[in-house]
Write a protein that holds these residues in place. Sequence first.
Motif, mmCIF file in Angstrom:
data_model
loop_
_atom_site.group_PDB
_atom_site.id
_atom_site.type_symbol
_atom_site.label_atom_id
_atom_site.label_comp_id
_atom_site.label_asym_id
_atom_site.label_seq_id
_atom_site.Cartn_x
_atom_site.Cartn_y
_atom_site.Cartn_z
ATOM 1 N N GLN A 402 0.966 -1.371 -0.174
ATOM 2 C CA GLN A 402 -0.374 0.051 -0.202
ATOM 3 C C GLN A 402 0.970 1.404 -0.144
ATOM 4 N N GLU A 403 1.681 1.357 0.975
ATOM 5 C CA GLU A 403 3.119 2.438 0.965
ATOM 6 C C GLU A 403 3.789 2.824 -0.656
ATOM 7 N N HIS A 404 4.143 2.203 -1.030
ATOM 8 C CA HIS A 404 4.833 1.552 -2.371
ATOM 9 C C HIS A 404 3.211 2.289 -4.128
ATOM 10 N N LEU A 405 2.229 1.453 -3.595
ATOM 11 C CA LEU A 405 0.883 2.348 -4.473
ATOM 12 C C LEU A 405 1.247 3.665 -4.535
ATOM 13 N N ARG A 406 0.573 4.182 -2.901
ATOM 14 C CA ARG A 406 0.288 5.347 -2.886
ATOM 15 C C ARG A 406 1.489 6.626 -2.486
ATOM 16 N N GLU A 407 2.620 6.094 -2.691
ATOM 17 C CA GLU A 407 3.785 7.008 -2.732
ATOM 18 C C GLU A 407 4.062 7.412 -4.714
ATOM 19 N N LYS A 408 3.020 6.423 -5.507
ATOM 20 C CA LYS A 408 2.590 7.228 -6.718
ATOM 21 C C LYS A 408 1.189 8.185 -7.047
ATOM 22 N N ILE A 409 0.828 8.070 -6.348
ATOM 23 C CA ILE A 409 -0.048 8.901 -6.568
ATOM 24 C C ILE A 409 -0.433 10.333 -5.038
ATOM 25 N N GLY A 410 -0.957 11.132 -6.045
ATOM 26 C CA GLY A 410 -1.552 12.449 -5.546
ATOM 27 C C GLY A 410 -2.756 12.406 -5.713
ATOM 28 N N PHE A 411 -3.687 12.709 -4.626
ATOM 29 C CA PHE A 411 -5.441 12.626 -4.523
ATOM 30 C C PHE A 411 -5.687 13.463 -3.912
ATOM 31 N N VAL A 412 -6.696 14.839 -4.270
ATOM 32 C CA VAL A 412 -7.228 15.112 -4.057
ATOM 33 C C VAL A 412 -8.768 14.703 -3.983
ATOM 34 N N PRO A 413 -8.975 14.999 -2.833
ATOM 35 C CA PRO A 413 -10.424 13.979 -2.750
ATOM 36 C C PRO A 413 -11.885 14.857 -2.883
ATOM 37 N N GLN A 414 -12.645 14.807 -3.322
ATOM 38 C CA GLN A 414 -14.015 15.689 -3.132
ATOM 39 C C GLN A 414 -14.227 16.317 -2.089
ATOM 40 N N LYS A 415 -14.046 15.994 -1.092
ATOM 41 C CA LYS A 415 -14.196 16.905 -0.183
ATOM 42 C C LYS A 415 -12.985 17.454 0.666
ATOM 43 N N ALA A 416 -12.650 18.908 0.289
ATOM 44 C CA ALA A 416 -11.040 19.067 0.486
ATOM 45 C C ALA A 416 -10.760 18.967 2.124
ATOM 46 N N VAL A 417 -10.088 18.482 2.241
ATOM 47 C CA VAL A 417 -9.656 18.743 3.679
ATOM 48 C C VAL A 417 -8.130 18.930 4.336
ATOM 49 N N LEU A 418 -8.466 19.956 5.056
ATOM 50 C CA LEU A 418 -7.300 20.846 5.773
ATOM 51 C C LEU A 418 -6.931 20.343 7.512
ATOM 52 N N ASP A 425 2.450 24.447 6.018
ATOM 53 C CA ASP A 425 2.757 22.589 6.765
ATOM 54 C C ASP A 425 1.331 21.966 6.021
ATOM 55 N N ASN A 426 0.469 22.354 5.807
ATOM 56 C CA ASN A 426 -0.861 21.817 4.983
ATOM 57 C C ASN A 426 -0.246 21.493 3.221
ATOM 58 N N ILE A 427 0.324 22.509 2.436
ATOM 59 C CA ILE A 427 0.839 22.057 0.938
ATOM 60 C C ILE A 427 1.991 20.846 1.030
ATOM 61 N N SER A 428 2.767 21.236 2.087
ATOM 62 C CA SER A 428 4.014 20.353 2.589
ATOM 63 C C SER A 428 3.790 19.286 3.019
ATOM 64 N N TYR A 429 2.599 18.688 3.299
ATOM 65 C CA TYR A 429 1.857 17.631 3.856
ATOM 66 C C TYR A 429 2.133 16.055 2.990
ATOM 67 N N GLY A 430 1.904 17.117 2.173
ATOM 68 C CA GLY A 430 2.101 15.666 0.491
ATOM 69 C C GLY A 430 3.575 15.519 0.400
ATOM 70 N N ASN A 431 4.845 16.151 0.721
ATOM 71 C CA ASN A 431 5.804 15.768 0.327
ATOM 72 C C ASN A 431 6.895 16.467 1.254
ATOM 73 N N GLU A 432 6.841 15.755 2.487
ATOM 74 C CA GLU A 432 7.939 16.341 3.902
ATOM 75 C C GLU A 432 9.409 16.554 3.833
ATOM 76 N N ALA A 483 -0.980 18.030 -3.260
ATOM 77 C CA ALA A 483 -0.846 17.262 -4.712
ATOM 78 C C ALA A 483 0.094 17.246 -5.303
ATOM 79 N N LEU A 484 0.114 18.347 -5.893
ATOM 80 C CA LEU A 484 1.378 19.570 -7.105
ATOM 81 C C LEU A 484 2.152 18.745 -6.394
ATOM 82 N N VAL A 485 3.129 19.131 -4.848
ATOM 83 C CA VAL A 485 4.065 19.096 -4.236
ATOM 84 C C VAL A 485 4.434 17.596 -4.342
ATOM 85 N N ARG A 486 3.512 16.821 -4.248
ATOM 86 C CA ARG A 486 4.103 15.631 -3.997
ATOM 87 C C ARG A 486 4.853 15.003 -5.440
#
Length: 575
Positions: A402-418, A425-432, A483-486
């Motif tokens: 699951q970790e390897h699979l999700r590393e490939k994906i930048g996901f933006v959900p239907q309901k934006a969650v911050l 912090d919120n933007i870099s959450y996609g890529n520490e 998602a883009l920063v990922r």
Amino acid sequence: MIRLFRHLKPYRLLIGLVIILVFLRSLSDLYLPSLMGDIVDKGVVRGDEPYILKIGGWMLLIAGIGAVCSIAASFYSSKVASSFGKNLRTKVFSHVESFSLNEFDQIGTASLITRTTNDINQVQQVLIMMLRMMVMAPLMCIGGIIMAVSRDAKLSLVLVVSLPVLFIAILLVQRKGIPLFKAMQKKLDKLNLVLRENLTGIRVIRSFNRIDYEKKRFEEANADLTQTAIKVNKIMATLMPVMMLIMNFSTIAIIWFGGIRIDHQNMQVGDLMAFIQYAMQIMFSLIMLSMMFIMIPRASVSAVRINEVLDIKPNIKDAENVQKATDKSGYIEFKNVTFSYPGAENPAISNISFKANPGKVTAIIGGTGSGKSTLISLIPRFYDVSSGEVLVDGVDVRSMSQEHLREKIGFVPQKAVLFTGTITDNISYGNEKATVEDVKHAAEIAQATEFISELKDGYDSVIAQGGTNVSGGQKQRLSIARALVRKPEIYIFDDSFSALDFKTDAKLRAELKKETGDSTVLIVAQRVSTVMDADQIIVLDQGKTAGIGTHKELMETCEVYREIVSSQLSEEEIA
């Protein structure tokens, strides 16, 4: 509850120390009445002052040792229980993190919160009680009986009558209390559920002017819990007066019959005083046990609820022999995919097959409930397919970690969650590992720079819990930037442009095209204008594929697509 106590293994040495300290304290408490009896019989009666001082000194020393042991036992038992609670909370949280969405739905968010906090706290509190009393209460009871019998066997017959009465009172109260404790925890879940829905849905509640209705709903849940709590506390409250009544009558009986035995010179005054103290120690040890009986039923209910969470085996887990995709392009393929939600009569999607290639934009459109979000949820394995295969870079997603699979994906959900924290912090959450430049570049692509620059602290501006201090469109843009920063191989946008105006939507998609040129992009959308320029459009209707092609192709071949287009665009725009 015994199953939970297996997690105490790391604290075996400390628990052993607590038991020794409690044992020493119990011995000191048992020895003191005997010394006091000797002072009266051999010191006071005979007027031997040096003997009184000598034994008095011993009593002070033994009492001091008992006090030190008691303080140390309390400290270490609290330390063990607190560490146990901390580790158990971590274990439950980590286990819940591995749940699929099905498992979350099975227990419910409100109940999971209660079990992780209140239920673990109940077990933690009873553990402290057990560590302090599991040795002390039985030792004081058995030791007190032995010492009392050694002082006067015949007078001990008073205890033969009073102790069984005390046991029966405790058992009756416990029998009535346990079912109510079970009901209390369920009603606490209900109260948490109502409270959580009220807090998260406050905007909807106010907009529909349903505040009075929600107040009534909360008051009903609160009153229900309160009534049960009052009922159980009334039952438990009867225990202490009953026990004190039995103790006092026992004391009266001991003094009465003890006085007769002293008058007949079969007993000394000091022995009677020691006997009374031993009787009180026996009674108080039973009170300690009764306190445990009060707490253990509730804690055992909590333990069952905690074990229910820990016993759930996640449906979605990594395969024993995980595979890694050799190709890292982000190629996606659905092969005859069917998926049904647990308990649903009909599949949410049926026999879906398509390919999404790197460097291309694949859009998914369809009416409400057509299965768009369900379809893309299968790619990062939020759910597993009922039949068919979802392939990423030629490998079935169920065979990848699951970790390897999700590393490939930048996901933006239907309901934006911050999350609570700064915009950075919120933007870099996609890529520490993202740099400041990476964060700013992602925000610029997502068309978020304009509103961020207007904030007083810019990228250091704090986002409130749930992102309540930013608008829906701003939330969506920050989610897209995350998602883009990922910089992933696959971008999934689940109706992520719905809160944007047409101008911002168009600019964002134009910038996205430049940024995601080598990646596979999947866009779920309701608006035709968002998907018109896609390289491939998949039209869903009631969970089935109604058509696949470009906008121009679908206008000629797909009636469902034509209906969607005609409902949104004018004839001039269509032409």
